[in-house]
Design a protein around this motif. Structure first.
Motif, PDB file in Angstrom:
ATOM      1  N   ARG A  55      51.752  31.294  25.044  1.00 29.06           N
ATOM      2  CA  ARG A  55      50.759  32.185  24.424  1.00 29.06           C
ATOM      3  C   ARG A  55      51.137  33.658  24.561  1.00 29.06           C
ATOM      4  N   GLY A  56      51.799  34.014  25.625  1.00 28.61           N
ATOM      5  CA  GLY A  56      52.188  35.403  25.853  1.00 28.61           C
ATOM      6  C   GLY A  56      53.622  35.639  25.423  1.00 28.61           C
ATOM      7  N   ASP A  57      54.286  36.532  26.140  1.00 25.32           N
ATOM      8  CA  ASP A  57      55.693  36.818  25.859  1.00 25.32           C
ATOM      9  C   ASP A  57      56.536  35.560  26.045  1.00 25.32           C
ATOM     10  N   LEU A  58      57.572  35.458  25.241  1.00 26.69           N
ATOM     11  CA  LEU A  58      58.525  34.360  25.325  1.00 26.69           C
ATOM     12  C   LEU A  58      59.766  34.887  26.029  1.00 26.69           C
ATOM     13  N   HIS A  59      60.144  34.252  27.121  1.00 31.27           N
ATOM     14  CA  HIS A  59      61.278  34.716  27.928  1.00 31.27           C
ATOM     15  C   HIS A  59      62.513  33.868  27.653  1.00 31.27           C
ATOM     16  N   ALA A  60      63.639  34.553  27.419  1.00 30.83           N
ATOM     17  CA  ALA A  60      64.921  33.880  27.195  1.00 30.83           C
ATOM     18  C   ALA A  60      65.938  34.440  28.178  1.00 30.83           C
ATOM     19  N   ASP A  61      66.304  33.630  29.154  1.00 33.99           N
ATOM     20  CA  ASP A  61      67.288  34.028  30.164  1.00 33.99           C
ATOM     21  C   ASP A  61      68.665  33.602  29.672  1.00 33.99           C
ATOM     22  N   LEU A  62      69.509  34.583  29.348  1.00 36.76           N
ATOM     23  CA  LEU A  62      70.849  34.313  28.814  1.00 36.76           C
ATOM     24  C   LEU A  62      71.951  34.628  29.815  1.00 36.76           C
ATOM     25  N   ASP A  86      50.858  41.046  19.973  1.00 31.85           N
ATOM     26  CA  ASP A  86      51.517  41.792  21.046  1.00 31.85           C
ATOM     27  C   ASP A  86      52.599  40.981  21.744  1.00 31.85           C
ATOM     28  N   ARG A  87      52.850  39.773  21.277  1.00 36.56           N
ATOM     29  CA  ARG A  87      53.870  38.927  21.910  1.00 36.56           C
ATOM     30  C   ARG A  87      55.259  39.494  21.650  1.00 36.56           C
ATOM     31  N   ARG A  88      56.133  39.264  22.614  1.00 40.33           N
ATOM     32  CA  ARG A  88      57.516  39.720  22.485  1.00 40.33           C
ATOM     33  C   ARG A  88      58.485  38.650  22.944  1.00 40.33           C
ATOM     34  N   LEU A  89      59.705  38.775  22.476  1.00 35.33           N
ATOM     35  CA  LEU A  89      60.800  37.993  23.008  1.00 35.33           C
ATOM     36  C   LEU A  89      61.453  38.849  24.086  1.00 35.33           C
ATOM     37  N   VAL A  90      61.457  38.360  25.305  1.00 30.41           N
ATOM     38  CA  VAL A  90      62.019  39.104  26.438  1.00 30.41           C
ATOM     39  C   VAL A  90      63.318  38.421  26.840  1.00 30.41           C
ATOM     40  N   VAL A  91      64.437  39.136  26.700  1.00 30.31           N
ATOM     41  CA  VAL A  91      65.756  38.572  26.956  1.00 30.31           C
ATOM     42  C   VAL A  91      66.311  39.140  28.251  1.00 30.31           C
ATOM     43  N   ARG A  92      66.891  38.262  29.043  1.00 26.04           N
ATOM     44  CA  ARG A  92      67.541  38.676  30.282  1.00 26.04           C
ATOM     45  C   ARG A  92      69.010  38.257  30.244  1.00 26.04           C
ATOM     46  N   GLY A  93      69.878  39.165  30.634  1.00 31.39           N
ATOM     47  CA  GLY A  93      71.276  38.824  30.835  1.00 31.39           C
ATOM     48  C   GLY A  93      72.165  38.792  29.615  1.00 31.39           C
ATOM     49  N   LEU A  94      71.802  39.487  28.540  1.00 27.16           N
ATOM     50  CA  LEU A  94      72.666  39.544  27.363  1.00 27.16           C
ATOM     51  C   LEU A  94      73.936  40.321  27.715  1.00 27.16           C
ATOM     52  N   SER A 108      70.798  47.247  16.844  1.00 28.72           N
ATOM     53  CA  SER A 108      70.653  47.759  18.208  1.00 28.72           C
ATOM     54  C   SER A 108      69.240  48.248  18.501  1.00 28.72           C
ATOM     55  N   GLU A 109      68.525  48.770  17.499  1.00 22.97           N
ATOM     56  CA  GLU A 109      67.175  49.250  17.763  1.00 22.97           C
ATOM     57  C   GLU A 109      66.238  48.104  18.113  1.00 22.97           C
ATOM     58  N   VAL A 110      66.301  47.008  17.361  1.00 25.04           N
ATOM     59  CA  VAL A 110      65.421  45.874  17.670  1.00 25.04           C
ATOM     60  C   VAL A 110      65.850  45.190  18.968  1.00 25.04           C
ATOM     61  N   LEU A 111      67.115  45.265  19.294  1.00 25.10           N
ATOM     62  CA  LEU A 111      67.610  44.644  20.520  1.00 25.10           C
ATOM     63  C   LEU A 111      67.560  45.580  21.718  1.00 25.10           C
ATOM     64  N   ASP A 112      67.303  46.855  21.491  1.00 22.85           N
ATOM     65  CA  ASP A 112      67.328  47.849  22.561  1.00 22.85           C
ATOM     66  C   ASP A 112      65.999  47.869  23.297  1.00 22.85           C
ATOM     67  N   GLY A 113      66.023  47.528  24.568  1.00 21.23           N
ATOM     68  CA  GLY A 113      64.817  47.496  25.375  1.00 21.23           C
ATOM     69  C   GLY A 113      64.138  48.845  25.505  1.00 21.23           C
ATOM     70  N   ARG A 114      64.852  49.926  25.310  1.00 24.91           N
ATOM     71  CA  ARG A 114      64.246  51.255  25.431  1.00 24.91           C
ATOM     72  C   ARG A 114      63.324  51.578  24.263  1.00 24.91           C
ATOM     73  N   SER A 115      63.477  50.871  23.139  1.00 21.85           N
ATOM     74  CA  SER A 115      62.643  51.173  21.979  1.00 21.85           C
ATOM     75  C   SER A 115      61.230  50.646  22.143  1.00 21.85           C
ATOM     76  N   GLY A 116      61.048  49.674  23.061  1.00 24.23           N
ATOM     77  CA  GLY A 116      59.724  49.120  23.289  1.00 24.23           C
ATOM     78  C   GLY A 116      59.294  48.120  22.235  1.00 24.23           C
ATOM     79  N   GLU A 117      60.180  47.744  21.332  1.00 23.46           N
ATOM     80  CA  GLU A 117      59.840  46.781  20.294  1.00 23.46           C
ATOM     81  C   GLU A 117      60.851  45.642  20.303  1.00 23.46           C
ATOM     82  N   GLY A 118      60.416  44.533  19.754  1.00 24.68           N
ATOM     83  CA  GLY A 118      61.318  43.411  19.595  1.00 24.68           C
ATOM     84  C   GLY A 118      61.787  42.836  20.920  1.00 24.68           C
ATOM     85  N   ILE A 119      63.059  42.772  21.103  1.00 25.42           N
ATOM     86  CA  ILE A 119      63.636  42.174  22.304  1.00 25.42           C
ATOM     87  C   ILE A 119      63.718  43.239  23.386  1.00 25.42           C
TER      88      ILE A 119
END
Length: 125
Positions: A55-62, A86-94, A108-119
């Motif tokens: 229901r919340g954020d979806l976590h993907a540990d890579l 407000d759900r997000r895909l949260v990626v670890r270890g790319l 890079s913007e959608v994948l950049d954690g500093r943007s606060g959006e997307g991944i």
């Protein structure tokens, strides 16, 4: 003393060089191996299953992924764009090579954690 993150496994699927473990803490999945043309369909199905039961954020540990091709990154970006509310895909270890591919593809913007959006990219700590 820092607290250690506990990952509870609830299932697994594998094909060729990719193994996906479904997790409850945090909700999502952990991938091991390679994400490429031969294994990408497993990632797509696993993310869909994990997204349905979360229901919340979806976590993907890579952290256990040695290689991800441009198609695998595209899958992650499409899932991130498709998350509702407000759900997000949260990626670890790319890995760094994957970030370079994302820059070349203009993701890079959608994948950049500093943007606060997307991944969002977690650090490896």
């Amino acid at each position: 003393m820092p607290t250690q993150k506990v990952i509870k496994m609830v299932g697994e699927v594998s094909h060729g060089s990719l193994r996906v473990l479904f997790t409850d803490l945090p909700d999502g999945l952990r991938c091991e191996g390679e994400i490429d043309l031969c294994t990408r369909h497993i990632l797509v199905r696993a993310l869909a299953v994990a997204a349905e039961r979360t229901r919340g954020d979806l976590h993907a540990d890579l952290q256990g992924v040695d290689f991800v091709d441009v198609g695998g990154l595209r899958v992650l970006a499409e899932i991130a764009f498709g998350m509702a509310g407000d759900r997000r895909l949260v990626v670890r270890g790319l890995r760094p090579h994957a970030w370079r591919i994302a820059e070349i593809c203009g993701w890079s913007e959608v994948l950049d954690g500093r943007s606060g959006e997307g991944i969002r990219q977690w650090d490896n700590n």
